[in-house]
Design an enzyme around this catalytic site. Structure first.
Site, mmCIF file in Angstrom:
data_model
loop_
_atom_site.group_PDB
_atom_site.id
_atom_site.type_symbol
_atom_site.label_atom_id
_atom_site.label_comp_id
_atom_site.label_asym_id
_atom_site.label_seq_id
_atom_site.Cartn_x
_atom_site.Cartn_y
_atom_site.Cartn_z
ATOM 1 N N HIS A 13 39.234 -18.803 71.102
ATOM 2 C CA HIS A 13 40.283 -19.103 70.448
ATOM 3 C C HIS A 13 40.236 -18.517 69.112
ATOM 4 C CE1 HIS A 13 41.594 -22.706 73.067
ATOM 5 N NE2 HIS A 13 41.559 -21.380 73.806
ATOM 6 N N GLU A 49 40.336 -19.875 66.188
ATOM 7 C CA GLU A 49 39.772 -20.902 65.264
ATOM 8 C C GLU A 49 38.292 -20.566 65.423
ATOM 9 O OE1 GLU A 49 43.599 -23.114 66.463
ATOM 10 O OE2 GLU A 49 42.163 -21.925 67.398
ATOM 11 N N CYS A 85 42.876 -26.999 69.727
ATOM 12 C CA CYS A 85 42.283 -27.709 70.786
ATOM 13 C C CYS A 85 41.148 -28.794 70.506
ATOM 14 C CB CYS A 85 42.090 -26.763 72.138
ATOM 15 S SG CYS A 85 40.469 -25.997 71.910
ATOM 16 N N CYS A 141 37.895 -26.688 69.925
ATOM 17 C CA CYS A 141 37.883 -25.959 68.411
ATOM 18 C C CYS A 141 37.773 -26.966 67.535
ATOM 19 C CB CYS A 141 39.136 -25.289 68.335
ATOM 20 S SG CYS A 141 39.109 -23.492 69.381
#
Length: 158
Positions: A79, A81, A107, A110
């Protein structure tokens, strides 16, 4: 003249960073900022040296939630992040006390990394379909969490 707020300014940059993403199921970006300066960026993509979704296709897994609903997630990618946090670590850039800007609410995985990295404020442009646990986690950790648009990001076949 209408001048953009800093949050709007950095979210615009997030959207440009996200265009580098290689998974169309979650094309998003992230920018980590401290003292009005960009420290690091990240976008959705496979780990370095590993084939991307746009080269080999998605690695889809079904997740069954406690309430019985099921969602599909591509696990080939990292992801945005997490990639931004990893870039900071790789190059020795402290992000402790920084603000993280992202395309959508982070999420749960993260969110845990954001907390442990010392991020104190998170600004997301839009909502994410699976972020209820993130709100609770950020609240417990004392992280300021702002969503600029009450718009839910949905992906086909989710």
């Amino acid at each position: 003249m209408n001048r953009l707020s800093l949050d709007e300014y950095f979210i615009n940059i997030v959207n440009e960073v996200g265009k580098r993403g290689t998974c169309d199921m979650g094309k998003s970006g992230c920018v980590i900022v401290k003292d009005k300066s960009i420290l690091t960026t990240g976008y959705v993509g496979a780990p370095t040296g590993i084939a991307h979704c746009d080269e080999e296709g998605h690695l889809i897994k079904k997740v069954t939630h406690e309430d019985g609903r099921e969602t599909l997630h591509c696990l080939r990618t990292v992801h945005a992040e997490l990639n931004a946090i990893i870039q900071a670590a790789k190059f020795g850039t402290s992000i402790d006390g920084a603000t993280l800007y992202c395309s959508m609410e982070p999420c749960f995985t993260c969110a845990k990394a954001i907390i442990n990295a010392g991020i104190k404020r998170v600004v997301a442009e839009k909502r994410y379909h699976d972020s209820n646990d993130t709100y609770e986690l950020f609240n417990k950790a004392g992280i300021e969490f702002i969503v600029l648009k009450d718009e839910l990001i949905n992906y086909e076949n989710m």
